[in-house]
Design a protein around this motif. Structure first.
Motif, short mmCIF file in Angstrom:
data_model
loop_
_atom_site.label_atom_id
_atom_site.label_comp_id
_atom_site.label_asym_id
_atom_site.label_seq_id
_atom_site.Cartn_x
_atom_site.Cartn_y
_atom_site.Cartn_z
N VAL A 3 -57.03 -24.43 37.79
CA VAL A 3 -56.21 -23.25 38.08
C VAL A 3 -56.95 -22.01 37.60
CG1 VAL A 3 -54.04 -24.49 38.01
CG2 VAL A 3 -54.99 -23.59 35.90
N ASP A 4 -56.28 -20.88 37.69
CA ASP A 4 -56.93 -19.62 37.32
C ASP A 4 -57.39 -19.61 35.88
OD1 ASP A 4 -54.76 -17.51 39.36
OD2 ASP A 4 -56.56 -18.66 39.85
N ALA A 5 -58.56 -19.05 35.67
CA ALA A 5 -59.10 -18.79 34.34
C ALA A 5 -59.46 -17.32 34.30
CB ALA A 5 -60.33 -19.67 34.09
N PRO A 6 -59.59 -16.71 33.12
CA PRO A 6 -59.94 -15.29 33.05
C PRO A 6 -61.21 -15.00 33.85
CG PRO A 6 -59.37 -16.13 30.89
CD PRO A 6 -59.44 -17.32 31.80
N VAL A 7 -61.22 -13.87 34.54
CA VAL A 7 -62.37 -13.47 35.33
C VAL A 7 -63.27 -12.57 34.51
CG1 VAL A 7 -63.17 -12.28 37.41
CG2 VAL A 7 -61.10 -13.70 37.50
N LEU A 8 -64.54 -12.93 34.44
CA LEU A 8 -65.52 -12.14 33.68
C LEU A 8 -66.16 -11.11 34.61
CD1 LEU A 8 -67.20 -15.16 31.86
CD2 LEU A 8 -65.66 -13.48 30.81
N ALA A 58 -63.73 -27.35 22.76
CA ALA A 58 -64.36 -26.32 23.60
C ALA A 58 -63.28 -25.63 24.43
CB ALA A 58 -65.40 -26.94 24.51
N THR A 59 -63.60 -24.46 24.91
CA THR A 59 -62.66 -23.68 25.70
C THR A 59 -63.36 -23.02 26.88
OG1 THR A 59 -61.01 -21.90 25.60
CG2 THR A 59 -63.03 -21.57 24.34
N ILE A 60 -62.60 -22.72 27.92
CA ILE A 60 -63.15 -21.99 29.06
C ILE A 60 -63.11 -20.51 28.73
CG2 ILE A 60 -62.90 -21.42 31.50
CD1 ILE A 60 -61.64 -24.16 31.90
N VAL A 61 -64.28 -19.91 28.61
CA VAL A 61 -64.36 -18.49 28.29
C VAL A 61 -63.87 -17.65 29.46
CG1 VAL A 61 -65.92 -16.61 27.63
CG2 VAL A 61 -66.31 -18.95 26.76
N GLY A 62 -64.24 -18.06 30.64
CA GLY A 62 -63.83 -17.34 31.85
C GLY A 62 -64.64 -17.80 33.04
N ALA A 95 -67.16 -17.73 22.65
CA ALA A 95 -65.78 -17.97 23.08
C ALA A 95 -64.97 -16.68 23.10
CB ALA A 95 -65.12 -19.00 22.17
N LYS A 96 -65.42 -15.67 22.37
CA LYS A 96 -64.69 -14.41 22.29
C LYS A 96 -65.11 -13.42 23.37
CE LYS A 96 -64.33 -15.02 17.28
NZ LYS A 96 -64.75 -14.51 15.95
N ALA A 97 -66.06 -13.81 24.21
CA ALA A 97 -66.55 -12.91 25.26
C ALA A 97 -65.45 -12.57 26.26
CB ALA A 97 -67.73 -13.55 25.99
N LYS A 98 -65.36 -11.31 26.62
CA LYS A 98 -64.36 -10.85 27.58
C LYS A 98 -65.00 -10.31 28.86
CE LYS A 98 -61.02 -11.61 24.65
NZ LYS A 98 -60.10 -12.77 24.85
N SER A 99 -66.31 -10.17 28.81
CA SER A 99 -67.01 -9.60 29.96
C SER A 99 -68.41 -10.21 30.08
CB SER A 99 -67.14 -8.08 29.80
OG SER A 99 -67.99 -7.78 28.70
#
Length: 291
Positions: free
Chosen positions: A285-290, A230-234, A156-160
């Motif tokens: 809607v928009d979610a973070p882009v990996l 749960a959460t959307i990581v990206g 869940a902490k992934a940013k890329s």
């Protein structure tokens, strides 16, 4: 010089015999055995060369997941894909009472072999590989893939994309989601593959995988209604210049392909597809882009 009466009789007899031979000769049939519309009127409303004359057979998998369908009932017109199917049917000249729903597993929809449906609607992404076995309509939805993980987990902490390489990922077999794991993330651990999305979701809840990959609207539904911790990581960027699209699946060489594509194009042009998307997929809607 005029021909003799006997010669005229012979000629007439020959013509008669030829006519009889032609009328009795076996006539060619369509390869599918389905009724065929005349070449100039192939898309006549309500008179297409369908599996069941006068009816339109539409297939999807079971269970029919939200937000694509509501209450596991494709025939109720609720949910994005149910609404799209009926809108396409209407454009083709078939009202709701003339639509027959059929259950076909996801992988079988685009596997080689003659189909028992007129078109299948089941979040099937258009690809050149799949085009070898089936026809596709014009795309009815532009889609991105997304990563879902339990809140507070390492995944869940992934940013890329690089941050996902060491986690255990899972996805449904035969999906673009699995392709993104193998071809884009390229994790150090082999992806877990499941026959159904339900199995992938259970694996996530039970800790058998760190994250799963699904299309973005499904990701919003999972995190909003099914696995609330749960959460959307990206989301992933589309690969290449052409966006990934869902298309209606038809038999290879189907006489309906151009008619169905024309219907989808008309629904996109008049804004119907956009309205259906806003009604049923408004959460996507928009979610973070990996990257």
């Amino acid at each position: 010089m005029h021909p003799a009466p006997r010669a005229l009789c012979r000629a007439a007899a020959a013509v008669a015999l030829l006519a009889a031979a032609v009328s009795c000769a076996p006539q060619p049939e369509t390869s599918s055995g389905k009724p065929s519309a005349s070449a100039g009127n192939a898309c006549a409303p309500g008179k297409l060369a369908t599996e069941t004359p006068g009816k339109l057979t539409v297939a999807t998998d079971e269970p029919a997941y939200e937000p694509w369908f509501r209450d596991d009932d494709p025939a109720n017109g609720k949910g994005f894909e149910s609404a799209v199917a009926y809108a396409v049917a209407e454009k083709l000249g078939y009202g709701e009472d003339r639509v027959i729903w059929q259950t076909v597993p996801f992988n079988k929809a685009f596997a080689p072999g003659e189909k028992t449906f007129d078109f299948d609607i089941n979040q099937v992404s258009v690809s050149e590989e799949r085009r070898k076995a089936v026809d596709f309509s014009s795309g009815y939805y532009d889609v991105r893939q997304a990563v879902v993980a339990l809140k507070g987990s390492k995944a869940a902490k992934a940013k890329s994309i690089a941050d996902l390489k060491g986690v255990k990922l899972g996805a449904q077999v035969g999906t673009t989601s699995l392709d993104y794991i193998d071809d884009v993330v390229r994790p150090t651990r082999e992806a877990a593959v499941y026959a159904k999305n339900d199995q992938a979701k259970s694996a996530l809840k039970n800790g058998q995988v760190d994250a799963i990959v699904v299309d973005l609207p499904t990701a919003f539904y999972i995190t909003g209604a099914e696995i609330t911790d749960a959460t959307i990581v990206g989301q992933f960027e589309n690969q290449g210049g052409t966006p990934e699209q869902f298309g209606l699946v038809l038999d290879k060489g189907s006489p309906l392909t151009s008619c169905v594509s024309r219907a989808v194009d008309a629904l996109r042009a008049d804004g119907t597809l956009k309205k259906i998307e806003q009604q049923w997929l408004s959460d996507a809607v928009d979610a973070p882009v990996l990257k």
